[in-house]
Design an enzyme around this catalytic site. Structure first.
Site, short mmCIF file in Angstrom:
data_model
loop_
_atom_site.label_atom_id
_atom_site.label_comp_id
_atom_site.label_asym_id
_atom_site.label_seq_id
_atom_site.Cartn_x
_atom_site.Cartn_y
_atom_site.Cartn_z
N GLU A 245 -18.12 -3.41 -52.50
CA GLU A 245 -16.79 -4.32 -53.02
C GLU A 245 -16.10 -3.57 -54.02
O GLU A 245 -16.63 -3.49 -55.13
CB GLU A 245 -17.42 -5.51 -53.70
CG GLU A 245 -16.51 -7.06 -53.60
CD GLU A 245 -16.14 -7.06 -55.08
OE1 GLU A 245 -14.91 -6.59 -55.08
OE2 GLU A 245 -16.58 -7.77 -55.95
N CYS A 279 -11.78 -8.27 -60.00
CA CYS A 279 -11.42 -7.40 -58.91
C CYS A 279 -10.48 -8.40 -58.06
O CYS A 279 -9.59 -7.68 -57.48
CB CYS A 279 -12.69 -7.22 -58.05
SG CYS A 279 -14.00 -8.43 -57.67
#
Ligand code: NDP
Length: 471
Positions: A245, A279
């Protein structure tokens, strides 16, 4: 008798050492405590213990492991305020708003969700030709390597599905936030069996030792694309499974039919959650010319009025950048934008006399698509707002970068929003919200934002081996 870990002081005492590396509050520079730093020999020892512990942990039923996970969630709940206090000091994130207390609460919620998902045998074929089924069995030892922005929550994203599926876990926290992860693990380990969950705090070399370790079977990684690429290379030797990720540069496209006042707050928090250090935050916003000035003004007003300051002060909802390197990245990108002729509507100009790594909430307008503040992930509190005349052009701009974690479309027309969403290249496209993750809904990136999915039953499958039986 074990220590009560429900107070900040006890928790801090349980995880700090007399020597080791000093950890400071990014808002004040004050020393919080010293963290243990592991050696590569200690990684070997932890992995050996994890492999041994996996035999009995993996042999438990799903129901037995789920029961442990609910007990772990109870422990997190009991220590939630102490955990939030650690986050507020070490990450700098305020206690209130979508920050430290929210993060501690999310840890409990993700544990419970992962405990409760149903993962049953899937029947693929059952007819006169025979029967074929697929089951999901433990992989073995999972190495989990995490970042500094949501250290506890991302650790839970990695460890909760891994444990549920019968793996044991060795975690390597970011060197910027080792105490947060050790605090969380100390709380969880009050109820988990020995060596099912271990932590090896240290710097990048320890992350590398984990990702190269021949007795680790799977790497769960959240962090930068560059490190993700290094991990893929390390993992190749033993054909380790990886879930990556990685960074993103999420675009949001506003359509011309929105009620600006109604959406302004959600747009703001989509971008400035955790002071922009997220993120899947909104990192570049495309707005049609017809409502451009209204959107810029509404977001600038919120940015100016939203209290920023020390994490432990109850009134704040925005905090400092977590570290100096990240502060420099944000400041450099905003200065480059200013020098290229963009307008700093509010923010910019950090106070050089203020201690800590603060950077004001910043709105940048009159900025072009090719500006570095648009092209490069800022990972901080500075939002570029790009004007568009033609929706097709905005979609092209949104899609042209080499990352694709999240994206969003903002419109009063659900069908139109869906049509635009279908044209955006990203792991997730939200409509009239951004970054709204849910433990039941799979999440992951495309392009250089990573591979694999986390969350939900899909997330469980990715920390398991598919085992087909056919007759
Ligand atoms: P990194 O990718 O450098 O670090 C993430 C983790 O990987 C840390 O635990 C780090 O340890 C570890 N690590 C470093 N080198 C290696 C290696 N060779 N092998 C295995 N593990 C390693 O991210 P940063 O924290 O430096 O952040 C840099 C950028 O990454 C940010 O500016 C942002 O763009 C992005 N980012 C994305 C996040 C997301 O949620 N997707 C979260 C955080 C950052 P150590 O910290 O000790 O070096």
């Amino acid at each position: 008798m074990s220590t009560d870990l429900t107070t900040y002081e006890n928790l801090l005492n349980a995880i700090t050492v007399d020597d080791g590396a000093a950890v400071h509050d990014p808002a004040t520079g004050e020393l919080i405590g010293n963290t243990k730093m592991s050696t590569t020999a200690e990684v070997d020892e932890a992995v050996a213990r994890a492999r041994e512990a996996q035999k009995s942990w993996g042999a438990l039923t799903h129901a037995e492991r789920s029961a442990y996970m609910h007990k772990a969630a109870d422990a997190v709940k009991a220590s939630a305020e102490a955990l939030a206090q650690v986050l507020a000091r070490e990450v700098g994130k305020p206690l209130n708003g979508p920050n430290a207390r929210f993060e501690a609460g999310a840890c409990e919620a993700w544990l419970r969700a992962n405990a409760d998902f149903e993962i049953a045998e899937e029947v693929l074929v059952d007819d006169e030709s025979g029967k074929a089924v697929i089951n999901y069995v433990p992989i073995g030892v999972v190495g989990a390597i995490g970042p500094w922005n949501w250290p506890m929550m991302i650790s839970i994203w990695q460890l909760a599905p891994s444990l549920r599926m019968g793996n044991t876990v060795v975690m390597k926290p970011s060197e910027h936030t080792p105490l947060s992860v050790q605090a969380l693990i100390a709380v969880l380990n009050q109820v988990l069996p020995d060596n099912v969950l271990q932590v090896v705090p240290g710097a990048g070399d320890i992350g590398q030792a984990v990702s190269e370790h021949p007795d680790i079977d799977k790497i769960m990684f959240t962090g930068s694309t560059k490190t993700g690429q290094a991990i893929m290379r390390s993992a190749a030797a033993d054909m380790k499974r990886v879930t990556l990720e990685l960074g993103g540069n999420d675009a949001g496209i506003v359509l011309d039919d929105v009620d600006v006042d109604q959406l302004a707050d959600d747009l703001f928090w989509g971008a400035f959650i955790n002071t922009g250090q997220t993120c899947a935050a909104l990192k570049r916003l495309y707005v049609p010319a017809s409502i451009y000035d209204d959107v810029v003004a509404a977001l600038a007003k919120i940015a100016t009025e939203t209290p920023m300051g020390q994490g432990v002060s109850e009134e704040n909802v925005l905090g400092p950048l977590q570290n100096e390197a990240q502060q420099k990245i944000v400041a450099g990108l905003v200065e480059d934008a200013r020098n290229a002729g963009a307008t700093i509507v509010t923010g910019g100009n950090p106070d050089a006399n203020q201690p800590g790594y603060f950077y004001p909430a910043t709105i940048v307008s009159d900025i072009s698509q090719d500006n570095p503040l648009v092209q490069i992930e800022q990972f901080g509190p500075a939002l570029p707002i790009i004007k568009y005349d033609d929706l097709d052009q905005a979609i092209e701009w949104a899609n042209e970068l080499d990352v694709g974690l999240g994206s969003s479309v903002w419109s009063a027309d659900a069908a139109k929003a869906r049509e635009v969403a279908n044209r955006l290249i990203a792991g997730t496209t939200w409509i009239n919200k951004h970054g709204a993750i849910d433990p039941r809904v799979p999440f992951g990136g495309v392009k250089k934002s990573g591979m694999g999915l986390e969350f939900g039953v899909e997330g469980l499958k990715q920390v398991a081996l598919p085992k087909v039986t056919a007759r």
